[in-house]
Motif scaffolding. Structure first.
Motif, PDB file in Angstrom:
ATOM      1  N   ASN A 221       0.855  -1.186   0.000  1.00  0.00           N
ATOM      2  CA  ASN A 221       0.000   0.000   0.000  1.00  0.00           C
ATOM      3  C   ASN A 221       0.889   1.233   0.000  1.00  0.00           C
ATOM      4  OD1 ASN A 221      -1.784   2.069   0.381  1.00  0.00           O
ATOM      5  ND2 ASN A 221      -2.602   1.339   2.331  1.00  0.00           N
ATOM      6  N   LYS A 222       0.969   1.916  -1.136  1.00  0.00           N
ATOM      7  CA  LYS A 222       1.825   3.099  -1.270  1.00  0.00           C
ATOM      8  C   LYS A 222       1.097   4.404  -0.965  1.00  0.00           C
ATOM      9  CE  LYS A 222       4.990   1.288  -4.796  1.00  0.00           C
ATOM     10  NZ  LYS A 222       5.574   1.546  -6.137  1.00  0.00           N
ATOM     11  N   ASP A 223      -0.202   4.331  -0.716  1.00  0.00           N
ATOM     12  CA  ASP A 223      -0.979   5.551  -0.487  1.00  0.00           C
ATOM     13  C   ASP A 223      -0.830   5.999   0.962  1.00  0.00           C
ATOM     14  OD1 ASP A 223      -1.906   5.855  -3.061  1.00  0.00           O
ATOM     15  OD2 ASP A 223      -3.684   4.622  -2.734  1.00  0.00           O
ATOM     16  N   SER A 224      -0.048   7.047   1.170  1.00  0.00           N
ATOM     17  CA  SER A 224       0.229   7.524   2.520  1.00  0.00           C
ATOM     18  C   SER A 224      -1.043   8.000   3.210  1.00  0.00           C
ATOM     19  CB  SER A 224       1.251   8.659   2.467  1.00  0.00           C
ATOM     20  OG  SER A 224       1.532   9.148   3.755  1.00  0.00           O
ATOM     21  N   GLY A 225      -1.294   7.437   4.396  1.00  0.00           N
ATOM     22  CA  GLY A 225      -2.438   7.845   5.195  1.00  0.00           C
ATOM     23  C   GLY A 225      -3.768   7.288   4.735  1.00  0.00           C
ATOM     24  N   ILE A 226      -3.755   6.404   3.727  1.00  0.00           N
ATOM     25  CA  ILE A 226      -5.004   5.866   3.171  1.00  0.00           C
ATOM     26  C   ILE A 226      -5.055   4.359   3.428  1.00  0.00           C
ATOM     27  CG2 ILE A 226      -6.360   5.513   1.073  1.00  0.00           C
ATOM     28  CD1 ILE A 226      -5.120   8.049  -0.038  1.00  0.00           C
ATOM     29  N   PRO A 227      -6.158   3.850   3.971  1.00  0.00           N
ATOM     30  CA  PRO A 227      -6.270   2.410   4.241  1.00  0.00           C
ATOM     31  C   PRO A 227      -6.706   1.635   3.000  1.00  0.00           C
ATOM     32  CG  PRO A 227      -8.196   3.550   5.086  1.00  0.00           C
ATOM     33  CD  PRO A 227      -7.284   4.618   4.538  1.00  0.00           C
ATOM     34  N   HIS A 228      -6.121   0.450   2.816  1.00  0.00           N
ATOM     35  CA  HIS A 228      -6.500  -0.467   1.741  1.00  0.00           C
ATOM     36  C   HIS A 228      -6.404  -1.900   2.256  1.00  0.00           C
ATOM     37  CE1 HIS A 228      -6.600   2.623  -1.307  1.00  0.00           C
ATOM     38  NE2 HIS A 228      -5.305   2.882  -1.240  1.00  0.00           N
ATOM     39  N   ASN A 229      -7.034  -2.807   1.522  1.00  0.00           N
ATOM     40  CA  ASN A 229      -6.815  -4.232   1.748  1.00  0.00           C
ATOM     41  C   ASN A 229      -7.059  -4.976   0.443  1.00  0.00           C
ATOM     42  OD1 ASN A 229      -9.651  -4.343   1.546  1.00  0.00           O
ATOM     43  ND2 ASN A 229      -9.779  -6.026   3.027  1.00  0.00           N
ATOM     44  N   PHE A 230      -6.940  -6.294   0.502  1.00  0.00           N
ATOM     45  CA  PHE A 230      -7.189  -7.161  -0.651  1.00  0.00           C
ATOM     46  C   PHE A 230      -8.159  -8.240  -0.190  1.00  0.00           C
ATOM     47  CE2 PHE A 230      -6.126 -11.285  -2.592  1.00  0.00           C
ATOM     48  CZ  PHE A 230      -6.400 -11.015  -3.924  1.00  0.00           C
ATOM     49  N   ALA A 231      -9.237  -8.419  -0.956  1.00  0.00           N
ATOM     50  CA  ALA A 231     -10.246  -9.423  -0.608  1.00  0.00           C
ATOM     51  C   ALA A 231     -10.743 -10.094  -1.878  1.00  0.00           C
ATOM     52  CB  ALA A 231     -11.404  -8.779   0.141  1.00  0.00           C
ATOM     53  N   VAL A 232     -11.097 -11.387  -1.760  1.00  0.00           N
ATOM     54  CA  VAL A 232     -11.588 -12.172  -2.898  1.00  0.00           C
ATOM     55  C   VAL A 232     -12.998 -12.660  -2.580  1.00  0.00           C
ATOM     56  CG1 VAL A 232     -11.185 -14.164  -4.390  1.00  0.00           C
ATOM     57  CG2 VAL A 232      -9.240 -12.903  -3.441  1.00  0.00           C
ATOM     58  N   TYR A 233     -13.898 -12.506  -3.575  1.00  0.00           N
ATOM     59  CA  TYR A 233     -15.290 -12.936  -3.423  1.00  0.00           C
ATOM     60  C   TYR A 233     -15.686 -13.786  -4.625  1.00  0.00           C
ATOM     61  CZ  TYR A 233     -15.455  -9.286   0.156  1.00  0.00           C
ATOM     62  OH  TYR A 233     -15.209  -8.510   1.263  1.00  0.00           O
ATOM     63  N   ASP A 234     -16.867 -14.402  -4.496  1.00  0.00           N
ATOM     64  CA  ASP A 234     -17.342 -15.247  -5.593  1.00  0.00           C
ATOM     65  C   ASP A 234     -17.693 -14.430  -6.824  1.00  0.00           C
ATOM     66  OD1 ASP A 234     -19.466 -14.042  -4.270  1.00  0.00           O
ATOM     67  OD2 ASP A 234     -20.862 -15.685  -4.698  1.00  0.00           O
ATOM     68  N   SER A 235     -18.151 -13.194  -6.618  1.00  0.00           N
ATOM     69  CA  SER A 235     -18.509 -12.315  -7.730  1.00  0.00           C
ATOM     70  C   SER A 235     -18.565 -10.886  -7.210  1.00  0.00           C
ATOM     71  CB  SER A 235     -19.873 -12.712  -8.320  1.00  0.00           C
ATOM     72  OG  SER A 235     -20.907 -12.418  -7.385  1.00  0.00           O
ATOM     73  N   SER A 236     -18.904  -9.966  -8.106  1.00  0.00           N
ATOM     74  CA  SER A 236     -19.009  -8.568  -7.693  1.00  0.00           C
ATOM     75  C   SER A 236     -20.179  -8.336  -6.745  1.00  0.00           C
ATOM     76  CB  SER A 236     -19.149  -7.671  -8.928  1.00  0.00           C
ATOM     77  OG  SER A 236     -20.304  -8.026  -9.672  1.00  0.00           O
ATOM     78  N   PHE A 237     -21.090  -9.328  -6.653  1.00  0.00           N
ATOM     79  CA  PHE A 237     -22.192  -9.217  -5.694  1.00  0.00           C
ATOM     80  C   PHE A 237     -21.742  -9.594  -4.281  1.00  0.00           C
ATOM     81  CE2 PHE A 237     -24.323 -10.005  -9.790  1.00  0.00           C
ATOM     82  CZ  PHE A 237     -25.152  -8.904  -9.844  1.00  0.00           C
ATOM     83  N   ARG A 238     -20.579 -10.212  -4.170  1.00  0.00           N
ATOM     84  CA  ARG A 238     -19.965 -10.570  -2.890  1.00  0.00           C
ATOM     85  C   ARG A 238     -20.896 -11.416  -2.017  1.00  0.00           C
ATOM     86  NH1 ARG A 238     -18.254  -4.959  -0.529  1.00  0.00           N
ATOM     87  NH2 ARG A 238     -20.296  -4.456  -1.381  1.00  0.00           N
ATOM     88  N   SER A 239     -21.525 -12.368  -2.637  1.00  0.00           N
ATOM     89  CA  SER A 239     -22.411 -13.257  -1.881  1.00  0.00           C
ATOM     90  C   SER A 239     -21.620 -14.203  -0.988  1.00  0.00           C
ATOM     91  CB  SER A 239     -23.286 -14.073  -2.843  1.00  0.00           C
ATOM     92  OG  SER A 239     -24.051 -13.220  -3.670  1.00  0.00           O
ATOM     93  N   GLU A 240     -20.412 -14.553  -1.423  1.00  0.00           N
ATOM     94  CA  GLU A 240     -19.588 -15.494  -0.667  1.00  0.00           C
ATOM     95  C   GLU A 240     -18.167 -14.965  -0.552  1.00  0.00           C
ATOM     96  OE1 GLU A 240     -17.830 -20.054  -1.097  1.00  0.00           O
ATOM     97  OE2 GLU A 240     -19.469 -19.364  -2.385  1.00  0.00           O
TER      98      GLU A 240
END
Length: 284
Positions: A221-240
């Motif tokens: 994360n190179k954005d100073s002062g900005i929070p980020h993460n990485f997450a994986v879901y089944d689809s863009s609806f994020r049902s799972e």
């Protein structure tokens, strides 16, 4: 014929008394005149305007805050003003002179009565406006510099500067991810992915891994002062949820590990804080 009458003659003692009185009166009169003349000619001496000495200041000019620096040797360059660098050879403290302490991953000391030596991290004494840290390991690091007295105590008010950098990251973002699966003794593949967040965007919108692989995501994360993460879901609806990584505030790095879905297909990844940062997570 009238007889002339002579005035009585003064005795010697009377003459001395009269002379003493005359001299005393003259002395008193002269003193009064002199005092009056002195008072009339005395003028107040104007007070000179004293300009206070400018305070010392130090700024790290390179690397910049939030910079991504190649692994290996890292040079810190500073700009120092209103301060003279002298060798710390045991001479007493003197205003406006001393030397610098450079720190690597250390909390800047603040105790004015003790030498500025951090409890953890690296430090070095220098009379130069640059210093090179050798063989700096990959990851997030902070670099600091502090102005100190001849006896190594911090000058007061404290004068220092700190920048946070990432060592060993991709200085130039890689547009695509080339993942080479490596067989393991258990039969599962492994996949190593480098992912960078900068300017509120991922540096790729496609990640491809083998089905069932043990995945490691080296997230920067190179954005100073900005929070980020990485997450994986089944689809863009994020049902799972398949994997949700810890949120970190930049500049910072973290390694995420998880197991890819065993079923091939196109899944979805995103930053949970900024869902507009997203892409396809392809399992083959």
């Amino acid at each position: 014929m009238l007889a002339s009458i002579s005035p009585p003659r003064m005795t010697r003692l009377e003459r001395l008394l009269i002379l003493t009185l005359v001299i005393g009166c003259v002395a008193l009169f002269s003193g009064a005149v002199a005092q009056e003349g002195y008072g009339s000619s005395t003028t107040a001496t104007p007070t000179a305007n004293v300009t206070p000495a400018a305070e010392a200041n130090v700024t790290i000019t390179s690397p910049e805050e939030g910079a991504s620096v190649a692994a290996g040797n890292v040079t810190v360059a500073v700009n120092l003003t209103n301060f003279t660098l002298v060798e710390p050879t045991g001479q007493p403290n003197a205003p406006g002179e001393g030397h610098l302490h450079y720190y690597l991953d250390a909390v800047v000391p603040t105790n004015a009565s003790a030498p500025a030596i951090p409890e953890t991290g690296g430090y070095v004494i220098s009379t130069n406006t640059s210093y090179t840290w050798e063989n700096v390991t990959a990851g997030a690091h902070n670099l600091s510099v502090q102005v100190v007295n001849n006896d190594h105590t911090p000058i007061i008010p404290l004068v220092f500067d700190t920048v946070n950098v990432t060592i060993g990251g991709n200085v130039t973002p890689t547009p695509t991810m080339n993942v080479t699966p490596t067989p393991t003794t258990t039969g599962n593949a492994t996949a190593m992915v480098n992912l960078t967040a900068e300017n509120i965007a991922f540096d790729t919108d496609t990640i491809t891994v083998p089905a069932g692989a043990n995945v490691t995501v080296n997230f920067n994360n190179k954005d100073s002062g900005i929070p980020h993460n990485f997450a994986v879901y089944d689809s863009s609806f994020r049902s799972e949820r398949i994997f949700v990584g810890e949120i970190i505030t930049g500049p910072a790095t973290i390694n995420y590990t998880f197991t890819a879905p065993s079923e091939p297909g196109t899944y979805y990844f995103q930053c949970d804080v900024h869902p507009s940062m997203n892409g396809d997570f392809i399992v083959e």
